[in-house]
Scaffold this active site. Sequence first.
Site, PDB file in Angstrom:
ATOM      1  NE  ARG A  87      -3.540  -1.967   2.375  1.00  0.00           N
ATOM      2  CZ  ARG A  87      -3.138  -3.685   2.496  1.00  0.00           C
ATOM      3  NH1 ARG A  87      -2.272  -3.384   3.277  1.00  0.00           N
ATOM      4  NH2 ARG A  87      -5.046  -4.227   2.759  1.00  0.00           N
ATOM      5  CG  HIS A 174      -5.304  -0.712   6.296  1.00  0.00           C
ATOM      6  ND1 HIS A 174      -6.485  -2.104   6.624  1.00  0.00           N
ATOM      7  CD2 HIS A 174      -5.850  -0.663   4.749  1.00  0.00           C
ATOM      8  CE1 HIS A 174      -6.739  -2.076   5.632  1.00  0.00           C
ATOM      9  NE2 HIS A 174      -6.322  -1.385   4.155  1.00  0.00           N
TER      10      HIS A 174
END
Length: 303
Positions: A87, A174
């Site tokens: 990410r 995350h």
Amino acid sequence: MKSSVAIIGAGNVGSTAAYALMMRNLVSSILLVDVDEKRCQGEVYDLVGALSFGGASDIHKGTLQQAGQANIVVIAAGKAQKPNQPRLELLRENQEIITSIIKGMQPLRKDLIIIMVTNPVDVLTMLVQDVAGLPRNQIFGSGTLLDSQRLRNIIGERLAIAQKSIHLYALGEHGDSQFVAWSLANIGGVPLIQFPGLTQSFLDECAIKAKNYAYEIIACKGSTSFGIAGCVSAYCQNILFDLNRVTPVSCYQEEFGICLSMPAVLGMQGIKQILKLPLNEQEYEYLNKSAKIIKESYQLMRM
Ligand code: NAD
């Protein structure tokens, strides 16, 4: 009560979130905004077909400025992960997109709540907090709620116990440096690490599986959308109905000077309280490591 949610980015995540909000009867009005106006119009036309089966009274395509006047803005615009792409690699491109979106939404409604979804979500939540000009408690990221849910499902399936009865939190980034606070995880008050049929090595395997689930889904179907749409609808429900439920969100941590996931009480004003968890020494070490990784990306972004 009239409630409106604007979703910026009508791609896989944004349009699925709109559908989840609609079918769960949570809002009266939904606004979709996207630079790809044709796609956005198509999603609106398609969603309108389901209007009468859900609760929303209307769903429209709109502008960033209109979005700035909604009760809640969900930001799911920008580049998504390619197969095997971490990410954090999305940062450069999405940083510019998110900055231009926040500028385009001005002036913002004073009590607006912004839910960040675009990845890397922790760093970009910081960015929005820096540029939006709203109190920090009104801006949070979708964080590790999704990772926690996935992990609860995996463990619940093994034990044949409802995932809602498995209390645990994946915390921190995350992303790849997230960790699970096993010392606090329990089922009906029984610590998970002592639960019959579970071993620490099995739990660690489950945590890795949950952490890598997004990679697996992206390898199979190119994107993820249903899980995050469920999370977005849960956050909106919590806010619009002032439920004061505790849920992990990516929120500002004074101690580290960045956003990462911790459980927080969510209600009408956004984050009402961030819980201070009694993590054990090893978990606190993982938290520090995760915070360091997010901070390095944040500093890189500001250079
Ligand atoms: P997608 O490519 O399907 O949709 C992205 C949309 O953003 C596109 O329609 C694009 O036109 C739009 N867009 C780009 N720039 C824009 C701008 N300036 N203004 C308005 N719209 C703009 O991608 P997706 O699969 O929907 O994923 C969206 C984001 O959500 C990605 O960053 C992805 O990594 C992230 N995501 C986060 C989570 C989470 O748990 N936080 C889960 C899944 C996906």
